[in-house]
Write an enzyme that holds these catalytic residues in place. Structure first.
Site, PDB file in Angstrom:
ATOM      1  CG  ASP A 160       0.031  16.783 -37.463  1.00 47.23           C
ATOM      2  OD1 ASP A 160      -0.350  17.630 -38.299  1.00 47.23           O
ATOM      3  OD2 ASP A 160      -0.652  16.457 -36.468  1.00 47.23           O
ATOM      4  CG  ASP A 221      -7.611  17.504 -36.561  1.00 49.35           C
ATOM      5  OD1 ASP A 221      -6.966  17.618 -37.625  1.00 49.35           O
ATOM      6  OD2 ASP A 221      -7.074  17.456 -35.439  1.00 49.35           O
TER       7      ASP A 221
HETATM    8  C1  GLA Z   1      -3.415  17.126 -35.485  1.00 53.97           C
HETATM    9  C2  GLA Z   1      -3.821  16.195 -36.620  1.00 53.97           C
HETATM   10  C3  GLA Z   1      -4.679  15.079 -36.081  1.00 53.97           C
HETATM   11  C4  GLA Z   1      -3.897  14.316 -35.020  1.00 53.97           C
HETATM   12  C5  GLA Z   1      -3.438  15.267 -33.915  1.00 53.97           C
HETATM   13  C6  GLA Z   1      -2.496  14.595 -32.955  1.00 53.97           C
HETATM   14  O1  GLA Z   1      -4.486  17.818 -34.953  1.00 53.97           O
HETATM   15  O2  GLA Z   1      -4.501  16.893 -37.636  1.00 53.97           O
HETATM   16  O3  GLA Z   1      -5.076  14.209 -37.116  1.00 53.97           O
HETATM   17  O4  GLA Z   1      -2.806  13.679 -35.624  1.00 53.97           O
HETATM   18  O5  GLA Z   1      -2.761  16.391 -34.469  1.00 53.97           O
HETATM   19  O6  GLA Z   1      -2.041  15.436 -31.952  1.00 53.97           O
END
Ligand code: GLA
Length: 432
Positions: A160, A221
């Site tokens: 990430d 997300d």
């Molecule tokens: C980000 C990512 C998500 C998830 C969260 C975890 O928002 O885009 O897919 O992995 O972090 O904290």
């Protein structure tokens, strides 16, 4: 002489470019599996939520269900832990420490369990100082962390991009990928690199991303609602001219996890997500509780014909080719001249909506097709150039078909007839 020099330098450049790029031979079709985040988020209180907290119990339970309920057999092979698996502090040796209460057996033992059931092990980290949920990130400990992942027999890393400047990602993500490559262990590399750059209104260098990552999150997300899935579909349609060309065997755009089987999507909406993700050649990562999965959602996730579209070996991402009145047509070219077409309704006016489309509207090469309904709700039909194709789509629903060139269908019928008559003739000949 000049020609030879050019050839030699091309060869050297070729060697350099293949060695610096990601070269792990993985993800020749879009990865399929299961991931904790969308459904289980950062639930860490196992006393209050014993069945939902991020823990080895959740992973083992899911692994067992993936095997017993046919998910593995259908192709879902990775099981991944997203954020919130770490202790808040690294160990005295600087190593990452999995939460001691929730992962008492440690990650190597969990990997052994996953592998013993025939699945592969995915894990999450973050390129910055901290993960998005505030656990230690890899920055400054990259090599040690990669060594640790290799000791744990990890097969998939989602890296990430919280707590690191998007400007650093163009060099940082490739560097991490090269370190992964050097370990000699094939580890699938999922990058969140473009998602943060898109968010910062930078134009991601997708050619470089496709060279260094097996899959990459492009955008926001996904949340457990039709509004969220619908917004993501729109974004991928609106931006397809920049994105689609970079997908192919080994490297895929990732519109994020499947919501199917959770609280927010109706059966029609779940069918729509599955169809559009198949057309987009998207990774199929379920994020749902397999223990409480309702049969109608399970049927969608395990639909063999739709998975076959997603996994088509040509590896070409499909396009949204038509959009009017909140109805859109998504067209994916498959191997052997076949096509998968999804007719999606984002209308909210309460009744099934009828549309008639020409070959030009659907961007369909002119020939006669046999059309098979991939959700098996309608009988097969034939459509020829000059005719219109009629569909009726439920609100926030989909019709999803495979278009098979008729000459191919005829070809195989004729081939069978010839084969049969040969067998017959041989039998006659043998008798004489
Ligand atoms: C980000 C990512 C998500 C998830 C969260 C975890 O928002 O885009 O897919 O992995 O972090 O904290």
């Amino acid at each position: 002489m000049a020609g030879i020099l050019i050839q030699v330098s091309c060869l050297i450049l070729g060697i350099i470019s293949t060695t610096v790029g990601l070269d792990n031979g993985l993800a020749l079709t879009p990865p399929m599996g299961w991931l904790t985040w969308e459904r289980f988020r950062c639930i860490t209180d196992c006393k209050k939520y014993p069945d939902e907290c991020i823990s080895e119990n959740l992973i083992k339970r899911t692994v067992d269900l993936m095997v017993s309920d046919g998910y593995l057999e259908a192709g879902y092979e990775y099981v991944g832990i997203d954020d919130c698996w770490l202790e808040k502090k690294r160990g005295p040796d600087g190593r990452m420490v999995p939460d001691r209460e929730r992962f008492p057996s440690g990650m190597k033992a969990l990997a052994d369990y996953i592998h013993s059931r025939g699945l592969k092990f995915g894990i999450y980290e973050d390129y910055g100082n901290l993960t998005c949920a505030g656990y230690p990130g890899v920055l400054g400990s990259e090599q040690l962390d990669i060594d640790t992942f290799v000791e744990w027999d990890v097969d998939y890393i989602k890296l990430d991009g919280c707590y690191i400047e998007p400007e650093h990602m163009d060099s940082g993500y490739p560097a991490f990928g090269e370190m992964l490559n050097k370990t000699g262990r094939p580890i699938l590399y999922s990058c969140s690199w473009p998602a943060y750059q898109e968010d910062a209104k930078m134009l991601p260098d997708y050619a470089s991303i496709a060279k260094h990552c097996n899959l990459w999150r492009n955008w926001d997300d996904i949340e457990d609602s039709w509004a969220s899935a619908s917004k993501i579909m729109d974004w991928f349609g609106d931006n397809q001219d920049r994105l689609a060309q970079h997908a192919g065997p080994g490297h895929w755009n990732d519109p994020d996890m499947l919501l199917i089987g959770n609280f927010g999507l109706s059966e029609d909406q779940a069918k729509t997500q599955m169809a559009v993700w198949a057309v987009l050649a998207a990774p199929l990562l379920i994020s749902a509780d397999l223990a409480t999965m309702k049969p109608e959602f399970k049927r969608i996730l395990l639909n063999k014909d739709i998975i076959a579209v997603n996994q088509d070996k040509l590896g070409k991402q499909g396009l949204r080719v038509w959009k009017q009145r909140n109805i859109s047509v998504w067209n994916r070219e498959l191997s052997d001249g076949e096509r998968a077409l999804a007719f999606v309704s984002q209308r909210e006016d309460g009744i099934p909506y009828a549309v008639s489309l020409t070959f030009k509207d659907m961007q369909l090469p002119e020939q006669t097709y046999e059309v098979q309904d991939l959700y098996n709700e309608e009988k097969s039909r034939t459509v020829s150039p000059g005719e219109e194709f009629n569909v009726r789509i439920n609100p926030s629903g989909v019709k999803f078909y495979k278009f098979i060139p008729k000459n191919k269908v005829l070809g195989s019928v004729q081939a069978k007839q010839i084969l049969n008559s040969n067998v017959f003739n041989n039998e006659i000949n043998n008798k004489h």
